[in-house]
Design a protein around this motif. Structure first.
Motif, PDB file in Angstrom:
ATOM      1  N   SER A 143       0.572  -1.185   0.012  1.00 22.23           N
ATOM      2  CA  SER A 143      -0.383   0.290  -0.095  1.00 22.23           C
ATOM      3  C   SER A 143       1.097   1.294   0.274  1.00 22.23           C
ATOM      4  O   SER A 143       0.640   2.303  -0.679  1.00 22.23           O
ATOM      5  CB  SER A 143      -1.458   0.038   0.959  1.00 22.23           C
ATOM      6  OG  SER A 143      -1.650  -1.106   1.566  1.00 22.23           O
ATOM      7  N   GLU A 144       2.140   1.056   0.966  1.00 19.65           N
ATOM      8  CA  GLU A 144       3.276   2.149   0.670  1.00 19.65           C
ATOM      9  C   GLU A 144       3.525   2.626  -0.853  1.00 19.65           C
ATOM     10  O   GLU A 144       3.290   3.932  -1.290  1.00 19.65           O
ATOM     11  CB  GLU A 144       4.015   2.352   2.170  1.00 19.65           C
ATOM     12  CG  GLU A 144       3.789   2.601   3.823  1.00 19.65           C
ATOM     13  CD  GLU A 144       4.973   1.924   4.043  1.00 19.65           C
ATOM     14  OE1 GLU A 144       5.843   1.900   3.822  1.00 19.65           O
ATOM     15  OE2 GLU A 144       4.604   2.648   5.066  1.00 19.65           O
ATOM     16  N   HIS A 145       4.185   1.677  -1.317  1.00 16.97           N
ATOM     17  CA  HIS A 145       4.487   2.175  -3.175  1.00 16.97           C
ATOM     18  C   HIS A 145       3.198   2.143  -3.660  1.00 16.97           C
ATOM     19  O   HIS A 145       3.407   3.051  -4.365  1.00 16.97           O
ATOM     20  CB  HIS A 145       4.978  -0.173  -3.235  1.00 16.97           C
ATOM     21  CG  HIS A 145       5.289   0.080  -4.229  1.00 16.97           C
ATOM     22  ND1 HIS A 145       6.697   0.867  -5.127  1.00 16.97           N
ATOM     23  CD2 HIS A 145       4.592  -0.033  -5.714  1.00 16.97           C
ATOM     24  CE1 HIS A 145       6.661   0.705  -6.288  1.00 16.97           C
ATOM     25  NE2 HIS A 145       5.795  -0.116  -6.978  1.00 16.97           N
ATOM     26  N   LEU A 146       1.931   1.717  -3.606  1.00 17.74           N
ATOM     27  CA  LEU A 146       1.160   2.602  -4.283  1.00 17.74           C
ATOM     28  C   LEU A 146       0.313   3.888  -4.242  1.00 17.74           C
ATOM     29  O   LEU A 146       0.386   4.163  -5.005  1.00 17.74           O
ATOM     30  CB  LEU A 146      -0.120   1.177  -4.567  1.00 17.74           C
ATOM     31  CG  LEU A 146      -0.353  -0.273  -4.783  1.00 17.74           C
ATOM     32  CD1 LEU A 146      -1.337  -0.712  -4.462  1.00 17.74           C
ATOM     33  CD2 LEU A 146       0.036   0.204  -6.531  1.00 17.74           C
ATOM     34  N   GLU A 147       0.856   4.547  -3.092  1.00 17.08           N
ATOM     35  CA  GLU A 147       0.229   5.202  -2.789  1.00 17.08           C
ATOM     36  C   GLU A 147       1.509   6.048  -3.425  1.00 17.08           C
ATOM     37  O   GLU A 147       1.121   7.020  -3.011  1.00 17.08           O
ATOM     38  CB  GLU A 147       0.875   5.376  -0.990  1.00 17.08           C
ATOM     39  CG  GLU A 147      -0.174   6.328  -0.603  1.00 17.08           C
ATOM     40  CD  GLU A 147      -1.327   7.445  -0.678  1.00 17.08           C
ATOM     41  OE1 GLU A 147      -1.552   8.128  -0.307  1.00 17.08           O
ATOM     42  OE2 GLU A 147      -2.488   6.437  -1.060  1.00 17.08           O
ATOM     43  N   PHE A 148       2.739   6.139  -2.481  1.00 18.66           N
ATOM     44  CA  PHE A 148       3.717   6.992  -3.203  1.00 18.66           C
ATOM     45  C   PHE A 148       3.667   6.701  -5.306  1.00 18.66           C
ATOM     46  O   PHE A 148       3.679   8.295  -5.136  1.00 18.66           O
ATOM     47  CB  PHE A 148       5.331   6.710  -3.045  1.00 18.66           C
ATOM     48  CG  PHE A 148       6.493   6.811  -4.022  1.00 18.66           C
ATOM     49  CD1 PHE A 148       6.984   7.585  -3.707  1.00 18.66           C
ATOM     50  CD2 PHE A 148       6.752   6.087  -5.099  1.00 18.66           C
ATOM     51  CE1 PHE A 148       8.003   8.433  -4.568  1.00 18.66           C
ATOM     52  CE2 PHE A 148       8.430   6.417  -5.889  1.00 18.66           C
ATOM     53  CZ  PHE A 148       8.546   7.454  -5.443  1.00 18.66           C
ATOM     54  N   LEU A 149       3.309   5.925  -5.611  1.00 19.98           N
ATOM     55  CA  LEU A 149       3.083   6.110  -6.728  1.00 19.98           C
ATOM     56  C   LEU A 149       1.627   7.567  -7.481  1.00 19.98           C
ATOM     57  O   LEU A 149       1.324   7.878  -8.281  1.00 19.98           O
ATOM     58  CB  LEU A 149       2.844   4.632  -7.843  1.00 19.98           C
ATOM     59  CG  LEU A 149       4.156   3.305  -7.437  1.00 19.98           C
ATOM     60  CD1 LEU A 149       3.507   2.369  -7.968  1.00 19.98           C
ATOM     61  CD2 LEU A 149       5.141   4.673  -8.528  1.00 19.98           C
ATOM     62  N   ARG A 150       0.783   6.536  -6.266  1.00 19.01           N
ATOM     63  CA  ARG A 150      -0.354   7.513  -7.172  1.00 19.01           C
ATOM     64  C   ARG A 150       0.785   9.338  -7.063  1.00 19.01           C
ATOM     65  O   ARG A 150      -0.401   9.711  -7.232  1.00 19.01           O
ATOM     66  CB  ARG A 150      -1.232   7.512  -5.739  1.00 19.01           C
ATOM     67  CG  ARG A 150      -2.471   6.442  -6.491  1.00 19.01           C
ATOM     68  CD  ARG A 150      -3.232   6.185  -5.443  1.00 19.01           C
ATOM     69  NE  ARG A 150      -3.536   5.884  -3.444  1.00 19.01           N
ATOM     70  CZ  ARG A 150      -3.214   3.972  -3.951  1.00 19.01           C
ATOM     71  NH1 ARG A 150      -2.998   4.124  -4.333  1.00 19.01           N
ATOM     72  NH2 ARG A 150      -3.148   4.296  -2.223  1.00 19.01           N
ATOM     73  N   ALA A 151       1.949   9.874  -6.236  1.00 18.78           N
ATOM     74  CA  ALA A 151       2.093  11.110  -5.664  1.00 18.78           C
ATOM     75  C   ALA A 151       2.138  11.116  -6.713  1.00 18.78           C
ATOM     76  O   ALA A 151       2.431  12.589  -7.320  1.00 18.78           O
ATOM     77  CB  ALA A 151       2.746  10.802  -4.099  1.00 18.78           C
ATOM     78  N   ALA A 152       2.819  10.427  -8.080  1.00 18.81           N
ATOM     79  CA  ALA A 152       3.260  10.656  -9.049  1.00 18.81           C
ATOM     80  C   ALA A 152       2.255  11.035 -10.145  1.00 18.81           C
ATOM     81  O   ALA A 152       3.312  10.645 -11.421  1.00 18.81           O
ATOM     82  CB  ALA A 152       5.155   9.620  -9.283  1.00 18.81           C
ATOM     83  N   ARG A 153       1.131  10.201 -10.107  1.00 22.10           N
ATOM     84  CA  ARG A 153      -0.460   9.896 -11.333  1.00 22.10           C
ATOM     85  C   ARG A 153       0.222   8.638 -11.574  1.00 22.10           C
ATOM     86  O   ARG A 153       0.384   9.097 -12.792  1.00 22.10           O
ATOM     87  CB  ARG A 153       0.039  11.839 -11.994  1.00 22.10           C
ATOM     88  CG  ARG A 153      -0.106  13.005 -10.940  1.00 22.10           C
ATOM     89  CD  ARG A 153      -0.472  13.492 -11.880  1.00 22.10           C
ATOM     90  NE  ARG A 153      -0.659  14.894 -11.023  1.00 22.10           N
ATOM     91  CZ  ARG A 153      -0.581  15.975 -11.787  1.00 22.10           C
ATOM     92  NH1 ARG A 153      -0.686  16.593 -12.984  1.00 22.10           N
ATOM     93  NH2 ARG A 153      -1.114  17.358 -10.779  1.00 22.10           N
TER      94      ARG A 153
END
Length: 521
Positions: A143-153
């Motif tokens: 989830s932390e990995h996906l959250e970081f990627l969402r911050a990068a769109r």
């Protein structure tokens, strides 16, 4: 045309590979690179890194294609399982329960996916078996990995494992005509980690990430020779591998242990080595590792020539994800079409959990409705059975009210009427118990001093403070005089006077008024 992008986010650079496959079967590969500033792990601003990734993808228009990212093996639990069946659906159901006893976490806290590498040959009369490589990723890490990627769109189409991406690159080189050995050790040396993929019989046998990278050597050189990190990095790339031999030894030792474990399990020795990643640019580094590990470094004859994507191996392997790009070049290789999608497992787990919550809610609603129905039935039963008793209690209460309060009160006024009676009674009690007006002692003295001969009937008694006014009737005026004299003999009475003595309407009836003052207690 099918297209995918592999995105490898490292500590020192962002690497991306766009892989396009036309309908004619021609492949087109593009490489993209963005260096990152050299920082310590505790100095990295994740928001700034997300911004750099977003600008990198927008500048090269990579966000238009499906993007595949990866988690390092060190953040996962990887296990090999031998299952006595070959049904993929049954495997997906059994694998989580098999992994529950092999990992130090609750199965509810991990996303589990298994890849069937191959089915084992069986003799007649024996049950078929399959070799499964299982990855268990903590849901928090994923989830932390996906959250970081969402911050990068970035919304990845799949989340793979970095070491398995190396296996995909090897299979691609094999499909292009290279004489890739069946048993091969692949080392991808990055800035902060080294990824190992040991291949046995064209299948990944071991996937591992070591906490050693090129930055460790750079920092060691900077500390030894008092160089800046930038100068140490520059000198490292210009010097030979012997400059940092003592700091490379930990990597050699870890890889040697992995090779010994492989040989003990498979009774086979790996003879070939391919070194990729940014660390492979260190002069004579692959040859040095091959010499230390007693392995032959593969070259152009095996398909690992100058055009092989050494620094972009992980990114290219991610772009070749079979569930995103397809399986054309992997279709003929048994167990080769491999690629995890841990994101799907996370969403699948959330969806299953949502369905379970929905089902639990439905059953809870049904149970609540049953409880309500039973409650209503129980109340109705009690009402029916106790109706007569309530009527009897009501009649008894009304009779008690009549005896205690008296009179008839309108419905709703019973409490007010009773309260009025209580207030009146309280005032009478207060008057009798007053310390200033000794009512009871005064009456006792008055009765005690009345003459025993003759008849005295009290018609009224008024007491205001110490003053007492008595209106009574007797049979003669002589009786009135005797009453006055009798009261004068009482030490507690003063100022005794008789007034308004007169003959009443009845025979032998004299009405008089007697006043006196009673001493306080």
């Amino acid at each position: 045309m099918s297209e995918s992008v592999g995105l490898d986010i490292g500590a020192s650079a962002i690497k991306a590979v766009r892989y396009r496959r036309s309908l004619a079967g021609q492949d087109e590969v593009e490489y993209f690179y963005q260096p990152l500033p050299f920082l310590q792990p505790d100095q990295r601003d994740m928001a700034e890194r997300a911004r750099l990734i977003r600008r990198f993808l927008e500048r090269h228009q990579l966000h238009r294609a499906p993007i595949v990212t990866a988690l390092p093996c060190r953040n996962l639990s990887l296990r090999r399982l031998a299952l006595p069946f070959t049904d993929p659906e049954k495997m997906a159901q059994v694998v989580p329960f098999e992994m529950e006893n092999l990992i130090p976490m609750s199965i509810e806290d991990v996303a589990v996916e298994g890849l069937m590498l191959a089915t084992k040959d069986v003799t007649p009369g024996t049950r078929p078996q399959s070799d499964v490589l299982v990855a268990a990723a903590p849901k928090k890490t994923l989830s932390e990995h996906l959250e970081f990627l969402r911050a990068a769109r970035v919304h990845p189409a799949a989340v793979n494992v970095d070491a398995l991406a190396l296996f995909s690159v090897v299979q691609l080189l094999r499909s292009e005509g290279g004489a890739v050995p069946e048993n091969l050790a692949v080392l991808d040396v990055g800035a902060t980690k080294t990824t190992i993929c040991l291949i046995h019989r064209d299948r990944p046998w071991l996937l591992r990430t070591l906490s050693w990278g090129g930055n460790h050597l750079t920092q060691a050189l900077a500390q030894r020779y008092q160089w800046t990190l930038e100068e140490a990095e520059r000198r490292k790339r210009m010097a030979t591998v012997q400059l940092g031999e003592e700091w490379i030894e930990p990597l050699v030792r870890e890889v040697r242990l992995a090779l010994h474990a492989f040989e003990s399990s498979t009774q086979t020795r790996i003879q070939h080595l391919w070194v990729s990643g940014g660390g492979a640019k260190f002069r004579h580094f692959p040859e040095y590792l091959g010499q230390k590990l007693e392995l032959d470094v593969v070259g152009p004859r095996e398909g690992f020539g100058q055009t092989s994507p050494r620094a972009f191996s992980v990114a290219l392997g991610l772009a070749l994800h079979p569930k995103v790009l397809g399986r054309r070049w992997l279709a003929k290789s048994n167990g080769a079409a491999l690629g995890y999608d841990l994101k799907r497992q996370l969403h699948e787990g959330q969806r299953v959990r949502s369905q379970e919550i929905k089902q639990d809610t439905i059953w809870a609603s049904v149970g609540l409705a049953c409880l309500i129905a039973l409650g209503i039935g129980d109340v109705w039963t009690h009402v029916s059975l106790k109706r007569d008793q309530v009527r009897q209690d009501r009649a008894a209460l009304q009779a008690f009210y009549q005896r205690a309060i008296g009179g008839d009160a309108l419905p709703g006024e019973e409490v007010d009427r009773a309260r009025s009676q209580v207030v009146s009674l309280s005032k009478r009690i207060e008057l009798l118990e007053s310390q200033q007006t000794p009512v009871i002692p005064t009456l006792a003295k008055l009765v005690r001093r009345l003459p025993s001969t003759g008849t005295v009937r009290v018609r009224g008694l008024l007491m205001e403070g110490p003053g007492v006014q008595l209106e009574a009737e007797t049979d003669s005026f002589d009786s009135v005089e005797r009453i006055k004299k009798a009261l004068q003999q009482e030490t507690g009475f003063q100022e005794i006077a008789v007034s308004d003595a007169r003959v009443g309407a009845s025979p032998n009836q004299v009405i008089f008024r007697l006043t006196f003052t009673a001493e306080a207690r």
